[in-house]
Design a protein around this motif. Structure first.
Motif, short mmCIF file in Angstrom:
data_model
loop_
_atom_site.label_atom_id
_atom_site.label_comp_id
_atom_site.label_asym_id
_atom_site.label_seq_id
_atom_site.Cartn_x
_atom_site.Cartn_y
_atom_site.Cartn_z
N PRO A 16 0.81 -1.23 0.00
CA PRO A 16 0.00 0.00 0.00
C PRO A 16 0.84 1.28 0.00
N GLU A 17 2.14 1.16 0.24
CA GLU A 17 2.99 2.33 0.46
C GLU A 17 3.87 2.73 -0.71
N VAL A 18 4.27 1.78 -1.57
CA VAL A 18 5.25 2.08 -2.61
C VAL A 18 4.76 1.61 -3.98
N ALA A 19 5.38 2.14 -5.02
CA ALA A 19 5.06 1.75 -6.39
C ALA A 19 5.39 0.27 -6.60
N SER A 20 4.67 -0.37 -7.50
CA SER A 20 4.89 -1.81 -7.73
C SER A 20 6.31 -2.09 -8.22
N GLU A 21 6.89 -1.19 -9.02
CA GLU A 21 8.26 -1.38 -9.49
C GLU A 21 9.25 -1.33 -8.33
N THR A 22 9.00 -0.42 -7.41
CA THR A 22 9.84 -0.32 -6.22
C THR A 22 9.73 -1.59 -5.39
N LEU A 23 8.51 -2.07 -5.20
CA LEU A 23 8.29 -3.29 -4.44
C LEU A 23 8.99 -4.49 -5.08
N ASP A 24 8.98 -4.56 -6.40
CA ASP A 24 9.69 -5.64 -7.10
C ASP A 24 11.18 -5.60 -6.77
N ASP A 25 11.79 -4.41 -6.80
CA ASP A 25 13.21 -4.28 -6.49
C ASP A 25 13.49 -4.65 -5.03
N ILE A 26 12.63 -4.20 -4.13
CA ILE A 26 12.81 -4.51 -2.71
C ILE A 26 12.67 -6.01 -2.47
N CYS A 66 15.89 -7.73 -3.71
CA CYS A 66 17.00 -7.49 -2.78
C CYS A 66 16.82 -8.27 -1.49
N LEU A 67 15.61 -8.27 -0.95
CA LEU A 67 15.34 -9.02 0.28
C LEU A 67 15.58 -10.51 0.06
N SER A 68 15.13 -11.03 -1.07
CA SER A 68 15.34 -12.45 -1.38
C SER A 68 16.82 -12.79 -1.35
N GLU A 69 17.63 -11.95 -1.98
CA GLU A 69 19.06 -12.21 -2.03
C GLU A 69 19.69 -12.16 -0.64
N CYS A 70 19.29 -11.17 0.16
CA CYS A 70 19.88 -11.02 1.50
C CYS A 70 19.46 -12.14 2.44
N VAL A 71 18.19 -12.54 2.40
CA VAL A 71 17.73 -13.64 3.25
C VAL A 71 18.37 -14.96 2.80
N ASN A 122 25.72 -8.37 -5.80
CA ASN A 122 25.87 -7.55 -7.00
C ASN A 122 24.50 -7.08 -7.47
N LEU A 123 23.53 -7.98 -7.42
CA LEU A 123 22.16 -7.63 -7.78
C LEU A 123 21.59 -6.58 -6.81
N VAL A 124 21.85 -6.77 -5.52
CA VAL A 124 21.40 -5.79 -4.51
C VAL A 124 22.03 -4.43 -4.80
N ALA A 125 23.32 -4.41 -5.12
CA ALA A 125 24.00 -3.14 -5.42
C ALA A 125 23.41 -2.47 -6.65
N THR A 126 22.99 -3.27 -7.62
CA THR A 126 22.43 -2.72 -8.86
C THR A 126 21.03 -2.16 -8.64
N LEU A 127 20.20 -2.86 -7.88
CA LEU A 127 18.80 -2.46 -7.71
C LEU A 127 18.57 -1.41 -6.63
N SER A 128 19.50 -1.28 -5.71
CA SER A 128 19.29 -0.36 -4.60
C SER A 128 19.99 0.98 -4.84
N ALA A 176 14.84 3.87 -3.37
CA ALA A 176 13.97 5.05 -3.52
C ALA A 176 12.67 4.61 -4.15
N ASP A 177 11.57 5.12 -3.61
CA ASP A 177 10.26 4.78 -4.17
C ASP A 177 10.11 5.45 -5.52
N GLN A 178 9.99 4.64 -6.56
CA GLN A 178 9.93 5.16 -7.93
C GLN A 178 8.70 6.01 -8.16
N GLN A 179 7.62 5.74 -7.46
CA GLN A 179 6.40 6.54 -7.59
C GLN A 179 6.66 7.96 -7.14
#
Length: 162
Positions: A50-60, A63-68, A125-131, A152-155
């Motif tokens: 409910p808080e961020v753009a869908s593109e931003t959520l995809d990136d988050i 990144c979360l998947s990679e870190c976990v 590397n993916l986290v560095a690219t998307l964040s 950053a929230d793309q919206q």
């Protein structure tokens, strides 16, 4: 551990920033195993959709998947992985993934070289690219690692540029 209401905390963000004011959105604890990545992705989707753009959520989510996944694969102490989601600015989401450490005390890093067909080594590397920014620091008691990233929230960015 879920927080019922957001709270503001002071966090150590980077070696350059001494403290950053952040508003915690939510926290969660996962079991340190690869199967928990799916649950982490679903959880952060519910928290941020409910808080961020869908593109931003995809990136988050990515990144979360990679870190976990990294915490599940590389940490060999303890059984839990903590995640904290917070706002550090009106349009900046910060996520911290906290593990309970590894006996070798290796710092999370991006490998200098990758084998073309290697099965791993691309996550940070993916986290560095998307964040917008990412980093890591020793966890409070010095045994585990906190890997964090900010997106950053793309919206918000689109609204400001129009």
């Amino acid at each position: 551990m879920n927080l019922a209401t957001p709270r503001t905390v002071a966090i150590k963000a980077t070696p350059i920033d001494t403290e950053v004011k952040a508003t915690v959105i939510d926290t969660e604890v996962f079991i340190r195993r690869p199967g928990e990545v799916r649950r982490a992705r679903a959880w952060i989707g519910k928290v941020l959709a409910p808080e961020v753009a869908s593109e931003t959520l995809d990136d988050i989510r990515t990144c979360l998947s990679e870190c976990v996944t990294n915490a599940a694969v590389h940490a060999n102490a303890g059984t839990l992985v903590g995640v904290i989601v917070m706002w550090t600015a009106p349009d900046m989401v910060r996520v911290e993934v906290i593990d309970q450490g590894n006996t070798e005390q290796k710092k999370p890093h991006i490998p200098a070289t990758l084998q073309e067909y290697a099965s791993g080594g691309r996550g940070l590397n993916l986290v560095a690219t998307l964040s917008s920014k990412w980093g890591c620091q020793k966890e409070g008691d010095g045994t585990g690692w906190v890997v964090w990233f900010q997106v950053a929230d793309q919206q918000s960015c689109l609204i400001e540029s129009s």
